[in-house]
Design a protein around this motif. Sequence first.
Motif, PDB file in Angstrom:
ATOM      1  N   PHE A   1      14.606 -12.681 -81.164  1.00 33.49           N
ATOM      2  CA  PHE A   1      13.512 -13.561 -80.726  1.00 33.49           C
ATOM      3  C   PHE A   1      12.978 -13.103 -79.368  1.00 33.49           C
ATOM      4  O   PHE A   1      11.758 -13.015 -79.167  1.00 33.49           O
ATOM      5  CB  PHE A   1      14.027 -14.990 -80.653  1.00 33.49           C
ATOM      6  CG  PHE A   1      12.994 -15.991 -80.228  1.00 33.49           C
ATOM      7  CD1 PHE A   1      12.040 -16.458 -81.123  1.00 33.49           C
ATOM      8  CD2 PHE A   1      12.969 -16.469 -78.924  1.00 33.49           C
ATOM      9  CE1 PHE A   1      11.079 -17.383 -80.729  1.00 33.49           C
ATOM     10  CE2 PHE A   1      12.013 -17.389 -78.520  1.00 33.49           C
ATOM     11  CZ  PHE A   1      11.067 -17.842 -79.417  1.00 33.49           C
ATOM     12  N   LEU A   2      13.880 -12.783 -78.453  1.00 35.82           N
ATOM     13  CA  LEU A   2      13.458 -12.329 -77.125  1.00 35.82           C
ATOM     14  C   LEU A   2      12.790 -10.958 -77.195  1.00 35.82           C
ATOM     15  O   LEU A   2      11.830 -10.689 -76.462  1.00 35.82           O
ATOM     16  CB  LEU A   2      14.662 -12.293 -76.186  1.00 35.82           C
ATOM     17  CG  LEU A   2      15.308 -13.654 -75.889  1.00 35.82           C
ATOM     18  CD1 LEU A   2      16.545 -13.479 -75.022  1.00 35.82           C
ATOM     19  CD2 LEU A   2      14.305 -14.584 -75.221  1.00 35.82           C
ATOM     20  N   ILE A   3      13.293 -10.096 -78.066  1.00 34.49           N
ATOM     21  CA  ILE A   3      12.649  -8.782 -78.220  1.00 34.49           C
ATOM     22  C   ILE A   3      11.226  -8.936 -78.748  1.00 34.49           C
ATOM     23  O   ILE A   3      10.291  -8.253 -78.295  1.00 34.49           O
ATOM     24  CB  ILE A   3      13.493  -7.892 -79.161  1.00 34.49           C
ATOM     25  CG1 ILE A   3      14.781  -7.441 -78.444  1.00 34.49           C
ATOM     26  CG2 ILE A   3      12.693  -6.663 -79.611  1.00 34.49           C
ATOM     27  CD1 ILE A   3      15.716  -6.649 -79.316  1.00 34.49           C
ATOM     28  N   GLY A   4      11.038  -9.842 -79.700  1.00 37.05           N
ATOM     29  CA  GLY A   4       9.697 -10.091 -80.203  1.00 37.05           C
ATOM     30  C   GLY A   4       8.768 -10.597 -79.107  1.00 37.05           C
ATOM     31  O   GLY A   4       7.594 -10.192 -79.031  1.00 37.05           O
ATOM     32  N   ILE A   5       9.285 -11.463 -78.235  1.00 45.84           N
ATOM     33  CA  ILE A   5       8.485 -11.961 -77.116  1.00 45.84           C
ATOM     34  C   ILE A   5       8.081 -10.820 -76.192  1.00 45.84           C
ATOM     35  O   ILE A   5       6.930 -10.704 -75.773  1.00 45.84           O
ATOM     36  CB  ILE A   5       9.268 -13.048 -76.348  1.00 45.84           C
ATOM     37  CG1 ILE A   5       9.374 -14.308 -77.192  1.00 45.84           C
ATOM     38  CG2 ILE A   5       8.607 -13.351 -75.006  1.00 45.84           C
ATOM     39  CD1 ILE A   5      10.204 -15.408 -76.556  1.00 45.84           C
ATOM     40  N   VAL A   6       9.046  -9.946 -75.868  1.00 48.03           N
ATOM     41  CA  VAL A   6       8.769  -8.837 -74.959  1.00 48.03           C
ATOM     42  C   VAL A   6       7.735  -7.882 -75.566  1.00 48.03           C
ATOM     43  O   VAL A   6       6.784  -7.446 -74.894  1.00 48.03           O
ATOM     44  CB  VAL A   6      10.071  -8.089 -74.615  1.00 48.03           C
ATOM     45  CG1 VAL A   6       9.769  -6.806 -73.840  1.00 48.03           C
ATOM     46  CG2 VAL A   6      10.994  -8.982 -73.809  1.00 48.03           C
ATOM     47  N   ILE A   7       7.906  -7.544 -76.844  1.00 49.68           N
ATOM     48  CA  ILE A   7       6.960  -6.618 -77.492  1.00 49.68           C
ATOM     49  C   ILE A   7       5.556  -7.199 -77.499  1.00 49.68           C
ATOM     50  O   ILE A   7       4.570  -6.517 -77.170  1.00 49.68           O
ATOM     51  CB  ILE A   7       7.426  -6.301 -78.928  1.00 49.68           C
ATOM     52  CG1 ILE A   7       8.745  -5.512 -78.899  1.00 49.68           C
ATOM     53  CG2 ILE A   7       6.358  -5.503 -79.665  1.00 49.68           C
ATOM     54  CD1 ILE A   7       9.339  -5.304 -80.278  1.00 49.68           C
ATOM     55  N   ALA A   8       5.443  -8.477 -77.855  1.00 49.18           N
ATOM     56  CA  ALA A   8       4.122  -9.101 -77.931  1.00 49.18           C
ATOM     57  C   ALA A   8       3.488  -9.196 -76.549  1.00 49.18           C
ATOM     58  O   ALA A   8       2.290  -8.896 -76.384  1.00 49.18           O
ATOM     59  CB  ALA A   8       4.241 -10.485 -78.560  1.00 49.18           C
ATOM     60  N   GLN A   9       4.262  -9.591 -75.538  1.00 48.01           N
ATOM     61  CA  GLN A   9       3.701  -9.765 -74.199  1.00 48.01           C
ATOM     62  C   GLN A   9       3.275  -8.436 -73.595  1.00 48.01           C
ATOM     63  O   GLN A   9       2.157  -8.284 -73.104  1.00 48.01           O
ATOM     64  CB  GLN A   9       4.730 -10.476 -73.320  1.00 48.01           C
ATOM     65  CG  GLN A   9       4.174 -11.043 -72.026  1.00 48.01           C
ATOM     66  CD  GLN A   9       4.134 -10.013 -70.916  1.00 48.01           C
ATOM     67  OE1 GLN A   9       4.963  -9.109 -70.876  1.00 48.01           O
ATOM     68  NE2 GLN A   9       3.145 -10.139 -70.022  1.00 48.01           N
TER      69      GLN A   9
END
Length: 370
Positions: free
Chosen positions: A172-180
């Motif tokens: 979930f955190l990796i997805g946030i980082v990639i999107a941001q």
Amino acid sequence: MQDAAQYTLEEAGADTARLVLSGRLTLANIGPIEPELKRITGPLSSIDLAAVEEIDTVGAWVVCRLAREHNCDITGASEAAERLLAAMRGIDAGGGTRARRLPVWERVPMALGEKVYGARRGIYGVVGFFGQILLGGASLIRHPARFPIKALVHQMELVGVTALPIIGLMSFLIGIVIAQQGSVQLEQFGAESLTVNLVGRITLRELGVLMTAIMVAGRSGSAFAAQIGTMKLTEEIDAMRTIGVSPIEVLVIPRILAATFMMLLLGFYASLMAIIGGAVVGDLTLGIPFVTFLLRIQEVVPTHDLWVGLIKAPVFGLIVALAGCYHGMQVRGDSEEVGRRTTMAVVSAIFAVIVLDAFFAVFFTEIGWG
């Protein structure tokens, strides 16, 4: 005291003195005067032992050290004292003994040869271990009643179910980082909407499965090595062989099957959590509604990207389980070996996973799934 070691300094010349030792130069008696002997700074012409009643190895070592520091002779020693002095001469005052260091042009080829020889032994060991697994699997196929179904279910719970929280949070955190981070870069070109493509493809195809494999290697691969290695030390595996139970069938195969199957589910689960993380960022910062983000994923991500991740996941799980079980079975000696083999299991599993991921990237590009 009459038996205590004593010393006097007598003039032997204009700038030199003669050190006269008397009494018992033994471990029990030389202690009080030894610090004072160290503080003698003036040059000595000789050290006289004629009045020494008894001397042991410690006394002889102190006398030889003084003679070496002041570059003077030892006189008046008895026959027994001379034998001890002869044994103590040449010993380094620091007490260190170091082997002669080979020159670099000899050390480097020798170290390289040892590494190559160790790699050869490792390859033989891995091939032999894999052969044992094939034989154990064939035996279970011929005798399905012996299959350790309870051990398999237990390992699936440990590898998969208990790992869901940490892998879900990480993804979930990796997805946030990639999107941001991706949206910041794409914004420079006015293509923020392509953040959906970025998150969907990179998580389903690469990062979801790869990061899950690394997490499983650090979590379950290390546990496999430590558990089996401890059983080797406590001779439980030898006891199993004694009573006719195959450790490969009971310990190794259930762990390999559990890691291979659960890695498939964990990889897919990690990709979904990463996409949800990206959708949250899209909803909060990019103005892309959460449901719209998920619907766009279905449109922009090719189906073969999902298959790429699903194909790689069980292979990565197999590699992680093989590394953990192999290094656990190689434990010898003491408990320190368990820690060393556990570390080697994690490092070798992560290295093999990254190498295989690079191979898969080239392979799938060549067949048109790039």
